[in-house]
Scaffold this motif. Structure first.
Motif, short mmCIF file in Angstrom:
data_model
loop_
_atom_site.label_atom_id
_atom_site.label_comp_id
_atom_site.label_asym_id
_atom_site.label_seq_id
_atom_site.Cartn_x
_atom_site.Cartn_y
_atom_site.Cartn_z
N LYS A 22 0.86 -1.20 0.00
CA LYS A 22 0.00 0.00 0.00
C LYS A 22 0.89 1.24 0.00
CE LYS A 22 -3.27 -2.52 2.82
NZ LYS A 22 -3.66 -2.75 4.21
N THR A 23 0.47 2.25 -0.76
CA THR A 23 1.28 3.47 -0.89
C THR A 23 0.42 4.69 -0.59
OG1 THR A 23 2.65 2.44 -2.59
CG2 THR A 23 2.70 4.84 -2.47
N PHE A 24 0.99 5.61 0.19
CA PHE A 24 0.37 6.92 0.41
C PHE A 24 1.33 7.98 -0.10
CE2 PHE A 24 -0.28 10.83 2.77
CZ PHE A 24 -1.65 11.01 2.64
N ARG A 25 0.81 8.89 -0.93
CA ARG A 25 1.65 9.95 -1.48
C ARG A 25 1.18 11.31 -0.96
NH1 ARG A 25 5.18 10.41 -5.59
NH2 ARG A 25 4.76 8.29 -6.28
N VAL B 65 -0.65 12.06 10.07
CA VAL B 65 -1.22 10.94 10.82
C VAL B 65 -2.06 10.15 9.82
CG1 VAL B 65 -2.64 10.24 12.77
CG2 VAL B 65 -1.22 12.30 12.94
N LEU B 66 -1.69 8.89 9.63
CA LEU B 66 -2.27 8.07 8.57
C LEU B 66 -2.99 6.86 9.14
CD1 LEU B 66 0.85 8.02 6.21
CD2 LEU B 66 -1.10 9.59 6.09
N GLU B 67 -3.99 6.38 8.40
CA GLU B 67 -4.74 5.18 8.77
C GLU B 67 -4.65 4.17 7.64
OE1 GLU B 67 -7.26 2.79 11.19
OE2 GLU B 67 -6.26 4.68 11.68
N GLN B 68 -4.24 2.97 8.00
CA GLN B 68 -4.17 1.89 7.02
C GLN B 68 -5.53 1.21 6.94
OE1 GLN B 68 -1.78 -2.32 6.41
NE2 GLN B 68 -1.26 -1.04 8.15
N CYS C 69 9.35 5.31 4.65
CA CYS C 69 9.06 6.57 3.96
C CYS C 69 10.33 7.06 3.28
CB CYS C 69 8.48 7.62 4.89
SG CYS C 69 9.63 8.24 6.13
N SER C 70 10.11 7.85 2.24
CA SER C 70 11.23 8.26 1.39
C SER C 70 11.09 9.71 0.97
CB SER C 70 11.24 7.34 0.15
OG SER C 70 12.05 7.86 -0.88
N TRP C 71 12.21 10.23 0.46
CA TRP C 71 12.18 11.57 -0.13
C TRP C 71 11.39 11.61 -1.43
CZ3 TRP C 71 17.58 14.39 0.30
CH2 TRP C 71 17.82 14.70 1.64
N LYS D 108 5.17 3.70 2.38
CA LYS D 108 4.76 2.38 1.88
C LYS D 108 4.61 1.39 3.03
CE LYS D 108 6.76 3.05 -2.71
NZ LYS D 108 5.58 3.00 -3.58
N ILE D 109 3.61 0.51 2.91
CA ILE D 109 3.32 -0.52 3.91
C ILE D 109 3.32 -1.86 3.20
CG2 ILE D 109 1.67 -1.33 5.64
CD1 ILE D 109 0.53 1.52 5.75
#
Length: 319
Positions: free
Chosen positions: A2-5, A42-45, A297-299, A304-305
């Motif tokens: 799973k990806t969050f951008r 603050v993120l929710e999977q 997490c990246s620049w 990513k999970i």
């Protein structure tokens, strides 16, 4: 996977909540942390994706994040202006408190892990680590001794009042907070050490990750040489983490855009190399609640999970 951008924000640190298996936080900075502001995400999977629960802006880059160990809504971040922010994820108004004693960037924050202790440690470019009482909002002591940037400060999960720190001076240090003294100073690498972490199963074992591209596993009972040296990364190692489920498994992420998983008990210790980012990978954590689930997490503006296949094949350690 799973990806969050989050556009125009570069990830520096990510940590899964100690209370909620689907909640995570990411500290980010604009313009790669060189200029501009920062945002705490603050993120929710969810089953199929990752969504934004709340975001908090700060007027400088945010370089690290840690969750409170006694309140599921409270988080702490370290910033480029030398300040530490205490946030409540249920309160959209901004930080509850700001702690300002460091004179340069705060690169590391960590909430104490042992029972009966509610303390915070921070590490800074001003060459010091500071221990805070987050409830009384005061600095309890300043740990001096490093001769370079303090990049990493981590509480022992086993021994109350014990901190490990890693520095640009090439040393790993172990501190006794009650006495405010350094108990051990290990010349661990020939280059800057950007990260360290404690083994979750053995109070004497730590890992360090350096700009010399190596990870070293240390046993504090014999510090003349490392237990093992792990080679494979081609650029600086930005963060190292021990698995909460395996005695000898750890993860590292690097400026070589990869995340690597290791089992230092094996003759061939490198289990897996993942290259799913297009920029420096700076943040990394294991999910305490979900065996073998990892977040990074990246620049490249993404979190990513995922669950690395080789990790799932490993047998968990007995508690």
């Amino acid at each position: 996977m799973k990806t969050f951008r989050y556009p125009a924000r570069h990830g520096y640190a990510v940590e899964v909540s100690p209370f909620l298996p689907t909640r995570l936080a990411c500290a980010t900075a604009q313009y790669y942390g060189i200029a501009g502001c920062g945002t705490l995400l603050v993120l929710e999977q969810r089953e199929a994706d990752v969504c934004l629960v709340r975001s908090f802006d700060w007027n400088d880059g945010l370089f690290d994040v840690t969750w409170s160990e006694n309140n599921e809504h409270v988080l702490v971040t370290g910033a480029g202006d030398g300040s530490i922010q205490v946030w409540d994820s249920e309160n959209p108004q901004g930080p509850l408190q700001v702690l300002k004693e460091h004179t340069q960037e705060v690169y590391s924050v960590d909430w104490s892990q042992t029972r009966g202790e509610t303390l915070l440690v921070s590490g800074s470019w001003d060459h010091t680590a500071k221990v805070w009482d987050p409830e009384r909002l005061q600095c309890l002591c300043t740990l001096r001794g490093h001769e370079g940037v303090v990049y990493s400060t981590i509480w022992s999960p086993h021994i109350p009042g014990c901190i490990a720190s890693a520095s640009g001076d090439g040393t790993l240090r172990v501190w006794d907070v009650k006495a405010a003294v350094c108990r051990l100073a290990i010349p661990a690498h020939n280059g800057e050490i950007l990260s360290c972490d404690w083994c979750k199963y053995d109070q004497n074992v730590l890992v360090t990750g350096s700009v010399d591209c190596s990870l070293c596993v240390w046993d504090l009972r014999n510090i003349r040489q490392p237990v093992t040296k792990l080679l494979g990364h081609s650029y600086a190692i930005r963060r190292v983490k021990f698995s909460p489920f395996h005695h000898t498994i750890l993860a590292s992420c690097s400026y070589d855009f990869t995340v690597r998983f290791w089992d230092f008990s094996k003759t061939e210790p490198l289990l897996e190399t993942l290259e799913h980012h297009s920029e420096f990978v700076c943040g990394l954590d294991f999910n305490l609640h979900v065996p073998n689930q990892v977040v990074d997490c990246s620049w490249d503006e993404t979190v990513k999970i995922y669950s690395p296949p080789k990790l799932a094949a490993a047998q968990p350690s007995a508690p």
